[in-house]
Design a protein around this motif. Sequence first.
Motif, PDB file in Angstrom:
ATOM      1  N   PHE A  54      73.717  14.226  43.770  1.00 32.13           N
ATOM      2  CA  PHE A  54      73.959  14.845  44.827  1.00 32.13           C
ATOM      3  C   PHE A  54      75.196  14.749  45.528  1.00 32.13           C
ATOM      4  O   PHE A  54      75.312  15.941  45.741  1.00 32.13           O
ATOM      5  CB  PHE A  54      73.369  13.851  45.773  1.00 32.13           C
ATOM      6  N   ILE A  55      75.892  14.128  45.573  1.00 32.90           N
ATOM      7  CA  ILE A  55      77.405  14.174  46.294  1.00 32.90           C
ATOM      8  C   ILE A  55      78.363  15.406  44.824  1.00 32.90           C
ATOM      9  O   ILE A  55      79.113  16.457  45.272  1.00 32.90           O
ATOM     10  CB  ILE A  55      78.321  13.226  46.139  1.00 32.90           C
ATOM     11  N   SER A  56      77.957  15.082  44.206  1.00 33.02           N
ATOM     12  CA  SER A  56      79.080  16.452  42.501  1.00 33.02           C
ATOM     13  C   SER A  56      78.046  17.309  43.185  1.00 33.02           C
ATOM     14  O   SER A  56      78.788  19.164  42.865  1.00 33.02           O
ATOM     15  CB  SER A  56      78.772  15.893  41.759  1.00 33.02           C
ATOM     16  N   THR A  57      76.535  17.503  43.526  1.00 36.55           N
ATOM     17  CA  THR A  57      76.033  19.052  43.327  1.00 36.55           C
ATOM     18  C   THR A  57      75.887  19.803  44.175  1.00 36.55           C
ATOM     19  O   THR A  57      75.460  21.021  44.405  1.00 36.55           O
ATOM     20  CB  THR A  57      74.342  18.563  43.105  1.00 36.55           C
ATOM     21  N   CYS A  58      75.871  19.330  46.051  1.00 43.12           N
ATOM     22  CA  CYS A  58      76.390  19.133  46.859  1.00 43.12           C
ATOM     23  C   CYS A  58      76.929  20.359  47.620  1.00 43.12           C
ATOM     24  O   CYS A  58      79.038  20.602  47.020  1.00 43.12           O
ATOM     25  CB  CYS A  58      75.758  18.429  48.117  1.00 43.12           C
ATOM     26  N   ILE A  59      76.630  21.531  47.820  1.00 41.98           N
ATOM     27  CA  ILE A  59      78.206  22.751  47.990  1.00 41.98           C
ATOM     28  C   ILE A  59      78.382  22.501  49.078  1.00 41.98           C
ATOM     29  O   ILE A  59      79.360  23.423  49.551  1.00 41.98           O
ATOM     30  CB  ILE A  59      78.247  24.061  47.703  1.00 41.98           C
ATOM     31  N   LYS A  60      78.344  21.736  50.320  1.00 42.48           N
ATOM     32  CA  LYS A  60      78.272  21.660  51.794  1.00 42.48           C
ATOM     33  C   LYS A  60      78.216  23.290  52.260  1.00 42.48           C
ATOM     34  O   LYS A  60      78.969  22.806  53.743  1.00 42.48           O
ATOM     35  CB  LYS A  60      79.850  21.227  51.577  1.00 42.48           C
ATOM     36  N   CYS A  61      77.027  24.032  52.087  1.00 44.26           N
ATOM     37  CA  CYS A  61      76.323  24.931  52.503  1.00 44.26           C
ATOM     38  C   CYS A  61      76.068  24.961  53.725  1.00 44.26           C
ATOM     39  O   CYS A  61      76.532  25.565  55.035  1.00 44.26           O
ATOM     40  CB  CYS A  61      76.096  26.285  52.370  1.00 44.26           C
ATOM     41  N   GLY A  62      75.692  23.446  54.427  1.00 46.70           N
ATOM     42  CA  GLY A  62      74.951  23.302  55.781  1.00 46.70           C
ATOM     43  C   GLY A  62      73.580  24.504  56.391  1.00 46.70           C
ATOM     44  O   GLY A  62      73.607  24.196  57.378  1.00 46.70           O
ATOM     45  N   ARG A  63      73.169  25.133  55.520  1.00 51.64           N
ATOM     46  CA  ARG A  63      72.306  25.721  55.298  1.00 51.64           C
ATOM     47  C   ARG A  63      70.811  24.758  55.107  1.00 51.64           C
ATOM     48  O   ARG A  63      69.643  25.490  56.338  1.00 51.64           O
ATOM     49  CB  ARG A  63      71.569  26.461  54.281  1.00 51.64           C
ATOM     50  N   CYS A  64      70.702  23.391  54.293  1.00 54.64           N
ATOM     51  CA  CYS A  64      69.614  22.890  54.751  1.00 54.64           C
ATOM     52  C   CYS A  64      69.451  22.573  56.429  1.00 54.64           C
ATOM     53  O   CYS A  64      68.424  22.135  56.981  1.00 54.64           O
ATOM     54  CB  CYS A  64      69.545  21.334  54.010  1.00 54.64           C
ATOM     55  N   GLY A  65      70.661  21.670  57.394  1.00 47.85           N
ATOM     56  CA  GLY A  65      70.139  21.241  58.225  1.00 47.85           C
ATOM     57  C   GLY A  65      70.033  22.760  59.635  1.00 47.85           C
ATOM     58  O   GLY A  65      69.333  22.062  60.630  1.00 47.85           O
ATOM     59  N   GLU A  66      70.480  24.237  58.791  1.00 46.57           N
ATOM     60  CA  GLU A  66      70.135  24.591  59.697  1.00 46.57           C
ATOM     61  C   GLU A  66      68.300  25.813  59.693  1.00 46.57           C
ATOM     62  O   GLU A  66      68.039  25.740  60.579  1.00 46.57           O
ATOM     63  CB  GLU A  66      70.932  26.223  59.267  1.00 46.57           C
ATOM     64  N   VAL A  67      68.058  25.012  58.645  1.00 44.24           N
ATOM     65  CA  VAL A  67      66.477  25.199  58.951  1.00 44.24           C
ATOM     66  C   VAL A  67      65.537  24.695  58.591  1.00 44.24           C
ATOM     67  O   VAL A  67      64.718  24.297  58.899  1.00 44.24           O
ATOM     68  CB  VAL A  67      66.174  25.653  57.185  1.00 44.24           C
ATOM     69  N   CYS A  68      66.335  23.216  58.951  1.00 47.08           N
ATOM     70  CA  CYS A  68      64.712  22.116  59.205  1.00 47.08           C
ATOM     71  C   CYS A  68      64.830  22.322  60.600  1.00 47.08           C
ATOM     72  O   CYS A  68      65.327  22.712  61.829  1.00 47.08           O
ATOM     73  CB  CYS A  68      66.036  21.203  59.612  1.00 47.08           C
ATOM     74  N   PRO A  69      62.778  22.625  60.736  1.00 45.92           N
ATOM     75  CA  PRO A  69      62.322  22.692  62.175  1.00 45.92           C
ATOM     76  C   PRO A  69      61.685  21.835  63.008  1.00 45.92           C
ATOM     77  O   PRO A  69      61.576  21.930  63.928  1.00 45.92           O
ATOM     78  CB  PRO A  69      60.870  23.146  61.408  1.00 45.92           C
ATOM     79  N   ASN A  70      62.617  20.313  62.580  1.00 45.32           N
ATOM     80  CA  ASN A  70      62.298  19.730  63.283  1.00 45.32           C
ATOM     81  C   ASN A  70      63.911  19.178  64.263  1.00 45.32           C
ATOM     82  O   ASN A  70      63.767  17.769  64.893  1.00 45.32           O
ATOM     83  CB  ASN A  70      62.127  18.269  62.309  1.00 45.32           C
ATOM     84  N   ASP A  71      64.895  19.994  63.634  1.00 46.48           N
ATOM     85  CA  ASP A  71      66.281  19.065  64.214  1.00 46.48           C
ATOM     86  C   ASP A  71      66.518  17.562  63.567  1.00 46.48           C
ATOM     87  O   ASP A  71      67.120  17.031  64.183  1.00 46.48           O
ATOM     88  CB  ASP A  71      66.366  18.731  65.530  1.00 46.48           C
ATOM     89  N   THR A  72      65.914  16.969  62.491  1.00 49.87           N
ATOM     90  CA  THR A  72      66.466  16.300  62.141  1.00 49.87           C
ATOM     91  C   THR A  72      67.845  15.946  61.105  1.00 49.87           C
ATOM     92  O   THR A  72      68.123  15.177  61.524  1.00 49.87           O
ATOM     93  CB  THR A  72      65.268  16.018  60.475  1.00 49.87           C
ATOM     94  N   LEU A  73      68.111  17.026  60.629  1.00 50.44           N
ATOM     95  CA  LEU A  73      69.062  17.216  59.468  1.00 50.44           C
ATOM     96  C   LEU A  73      70.347  16.523  60.443  1.00 50.44           C
ATOM     97  O   LEU A  73      70.904  18.113  61.211  1.00 50.44           O
ATOM     98  CB  LEU A  73      68.924  17.414  58.459  1.00 50.44           C
TER      99      LEU A  73
END
Lengths: 203, 302
Positions: A54-73
């Motif tokens: 995961f750490i080598s694949t994640c490019i740290k773009c931050g878009r997963c946290g932006e799209v989360c509808p539950n403010d989870t990430l």
Amino acid sequence: MERRDFIKAGLLCLPFAGLSGWLVNDRLEKLSDITDSRGRVYLRPPGALPEKEFISTCIKCGRCGEVCPNDTLNFFDEISSPALVGTPYFIPREKACMLCMKCTQICPSGALVKVESDDGDVISKVVKIGTAEVDKNICNSYNGIACGVCVRACPYSGIALSAGTWEKPVVNVTACVGCGLCEQICIHAPQAIRVKPAQIQRA
Amino acid sequence: MLQLARRTVQILVIVFLAIVLSLNLYEGAKVKRDGDWQIKKSGILTFIDSRLASREDRSLITNFFNGNIWSLKVKGFAISDPLAVLSYFIKSKKTNIVFFLSLVIPVFLTMLLGRFFCGWLCPMHILLELGDKFKMFLCRVGLPTYDISIPLITRHIILGGGILLGIFAGIEYFQFIYPPRLFSMVIHDILFGAVLTYGVWFIIAITAFEFLFSRRLWCRNICPGGTLYSYLGNKALLSVEPVRKGCDNCFDCRKVCPYALSPDKGNLDGICDRCGLCISVCDKKVLDYKLSGAGNKSEQTI
């Protein structure tokens, strides 16, 4: 002249070498080793590859946290773990995962395995954030007070988390996806059911 | 005027990133349970809500562009910064075809136009050019200015060394230091409430250093993204060359170039970011953009 330049440049790159050495000392093996000052354990978003991958694949773009509808990430920001900075995590006791899978659909690099379907069976095949574990010493139902709130909160109620006598929660370790809704809703303080991060990625 | 156009493009890029971020966050708030409260808390989101709430095609508009300058999606088409894909590849050794396809447009444009991203699009660039102006002000009022300089080979070591460390030791530092990726955090903090993340501090640190101690050292000799673009744009079709006669050897073009190049000799290539400062400063109008690939090259600079 060229050799001198090369040596000068090499010396100037020492800070970068130092930075890299610092990154090497990072504890990457198990995310469960990394807890914050309150001893809370961090979980990766649903569909995440095994931690090292995961750490080598994640490019740290931050878009997963932006799209989360539950403010989870949230995103790591602690310089003490530079390889983690910018990668997403969540703390189930604060905000658990609703398994909407939007983060997996938006991840551009595939660090979160894409799940387009909202079928519970499909999701449970891909997602293994962790496994819930009941602390029988403090759980109300195991100590004479029938509760069972966590069982009702579980999206796989009756399969991953079932109620025995006195509403005692029983976790099915293969079926549990680790969303943390049980941990979030537990009425005991501290919570009597916790998600332990996954050690092995479910295929 | 060339510099006016370029400044406009630079500012438009930052405005575009801010708008895309706001629209994406607005759409996210719209589907949240407490989204209405989040929208009311923010003036920007309230404004967007007043314009878009009633529209049926709302989610088409808000998510037409999704992401930031590091990783973007236009409708269904992904566009990534080449350094994002490179850093992903050197560490994970994976070849995710869809993700690699997001390279196509940036790489194609760079091979066509050269390192134009740095000169025209990078949001960090405009901050560092302000540093140049600040130092000119310091000169005018008689205060001391510095220009720490390091060998040109450093940027090759930083990029090349980073690639080797990534492949053989699994260490990856490009994502940690590349300003455009960190810039989304800066824009987010400015618009939606300051959580002073490490990215913001890093950008402040680089900017402060460049304001006080060096002239464009970051872009010239350190930035791994810039170095990668200079490799990709090495034999670009568009270049800056002397196209008219009449050069009077005033060397204004050499003085103004942030990369210490010599436009009058026509030996610009990979490292030139097509900012056009040399074109604008030349009184004899000798220099101009030329779309023809390698011109008369006496020395190559990558």
